[in-house]
Design a protein around this motif. Structure first.
Motif, PDB file in Angstrom:
ATOM      1  N   SER A  31      11.810   5.271  -5.726  1.00  0.00           N
ATOM      2  CA  SER A  31      11.275   3.956  -6.132  1.00  0.00           C
ATOM      3  C   SER A  31      10.347   4.049  -7.386  1.00  0.00           C
ATOM      4  O   SER A  31       9.964   5.521  -7.642  1.00  0.00           O
ATOM      5  CB  SER A  31      10.567   3.159  -5.147  1.00  0.00           C
ATOM      6  N   GLN A  33       6.972   2.476  -9.114  1.00  0.00           N
ATOM      7  CA  GLN A  33       6.127   1.416  -9.529  1.00  0.00           C
ATOM      8  C   GLN A  33       5.348   1.410 -10.735  1.00  0.00           C
ATOM      9  O   GLN A  33       4.985   2.338 -11.514  1.00  0.00           O
ATOM     10  CB  GLN A  33       4.780   1.482  -8.238  1.00  0.00           C
ATOM     11  N   TYR A  35       1.621  -0.053 -12.519  1.00  0.00           N
ATOM     12  CA  TYR A  35       0.211  -0.279 -12.219  1.00  0.00           C
ATOM     13  C   TYR A  35      -0.173  -0.722 -13.365  1.00  0.00           C
ATOM     14  O   TYR A  35      -0.147  -0.315 -14.667  1.00  0.00           O
ATOM     15  CB  TYR A  35      -0.367   0.511 -11.261  1.00  0.00           C
ATOM     16  N   THR A  48       7.296  -2.966  -8.117  1.00  0.00           N
ATOM     17  CA  THR A  48       8.079  -1.949  -7.607  1.00  0.00           C
ATOM     18  C   THR A  48       9.689  -2.076  -7.701  1.00  0.00           C
ATOM     19  O   THR A  48      10.091  -3.281  -7.474  1.00  0.00           O
ATOM     20  CB  THR A  48       8.034  -1.722  -6.229  1.00  0.00           C
TER      21      THR A  48
ATOM     22  N   GLY B  99       8.055   5.946   1.416  1.00  0.00           N
ATOM     23  CA  GLY B  99       9.129   5.559   0.073  1.00  0.00           C
ATOM     24  C   GLY B  99       8.826   4.681  -0.584  1.00  0.00           C
ATOM     25  O   GLY B  99       8.214   4.663  -1.410  1.00  0.00           O
ATOM     26  N   LYS B 100       9.712   3.607  -0.328  1.00  0.00           N
ATOM     27  CA  LYS B 100       9.768   2.501  -1.328  1.00  0.00           C
ATOM     28  C   LYS B 100       8.911   1.412  -0.927  1.00  0.00           C
ATOM     29  O   LYS B 100       8.807   0.494  -1.933  1.00  0.00           O
ATOM     30  CB  LYS B 100      11.306   1.755  -1.090  1.00  0.00           C
ATOM     31  N   PRO B 102       5.380  -0.093  -1.717  1.00  0.00           N
ATOM     32  CA  PRO B 102       4.292   0.348  -2.816  1.00  0.00           C
ATOM     33  C   PRO B 102       3.016   0.617  -2.020  1.00  0.00           C
ATOM     34  O   PRO B 102       2.585  -0.050  -1.173  1.00  0.00           O
ATOM     35  CB  PRO B 102       4.336  -1.094  -3.381  1.00  0.00           C
TER      36      PRO B 102
END
Lengths: 110, 114
Positions: A31, A33, A35, A48, B99-100, B102
């Protein structure tokens, strides 16, 4: 060493213009992200992305995850002075660890 | 909205002294993290913690560092004998799962070693 290259490092544009920030790596992320960080504060999560090719929109911000999950972009349409700040990307390389880009310092001039 | 809180916001310590940085993660989160950011540099991962044990740590997290969850709410980072190069912003983060999911960050503790 796994790296996440973020560009540009600094961008100063006029209000109303469009811009794109890029994050690239040779690593595959589970994944990624994005910010935003204000001076003296911690990073605040914007979005995300998880699936290759995924596109997410947050008002005038569009986030895209590359098909191979190695890169991502942040596009801002019609930038406003309130968008001024430091934008950071961070990729998940394991179940726990994020690696970070160096950040893009964005200034939107009225 | 629930948030991660960190104390103190600024800690000044003499080199060689021990320091403890404190964090209260979001209450229903299960995974906890420490990161640091030396002035002008990237954010760097230090350690992750789950189920009362370290799940992953970086090369930075050597024997001088330790983490603890002393009760049901606090998560601490201890640096045993501080060095000048430990001066940095230290961020605590937490999330629901690995993991995924946030990670959500506190506002950090600025550690200054004299």
């Amino acid at each position: 060493t796994q790296l996440l290259e973020q560009s540009p490092q600094f961008l100063s544009i006029q209000e109303g213009e469009n811009l794109t920030v890029y994050c690239n790596s040779s690593s595959v992320f589970s994944s990624l992200q994005w910010y935003r960080q204000e001076p003296g504060e911690g990073p605040v999560l914007l979005v995300t992305v998880v699936t290759g090719g995924e596109v997410k929109k947050l008002k005038r911000l569009t986030f895209q995850f590359g098909d191979a999950r190695k890169d991502s972009s942040l596009h801002i349409t019609a930038a406003q002075p309130g968008d001024t700040g430091l934008y950071l990307c961070a990729g998940a390389i394991s179940n726990y660890q994020l690696i970070w880009g160096a950040g893009t310092k964005l200034i939107i001039k009225p | 909205e629930p948030e991660v809180t960190q104390t103190p916001s600024h800690q000044v310590t003499q080199m060689g002294q021990e320091v403890i940085l404190r964090c209260v993660p979001i209450s229903n989160h299960l995974y906890f993290y420490w990161y640091r950011q030396i002035l002008g540099q990237k954010v760097e991962f230090l350690v992750s913690f789950y189920n009362n044990e370290i799940s992953e740590k970086s090369e930075i997290f050597d024997d001088q560092f330790s983490v603890e969850r002393p009760d049901g709410s606090n998560f601490t980072l201890k640096i045993r004998s501080t060095k000048l190069e430990d001066s940095a912003m230290y961020f605590c983060a937490s999330n629901l799962g690995q993991g995924k999911q946030p990670q959500h960050f506190g506002d950090g503790t600025r550690l200054s070693i004299l």
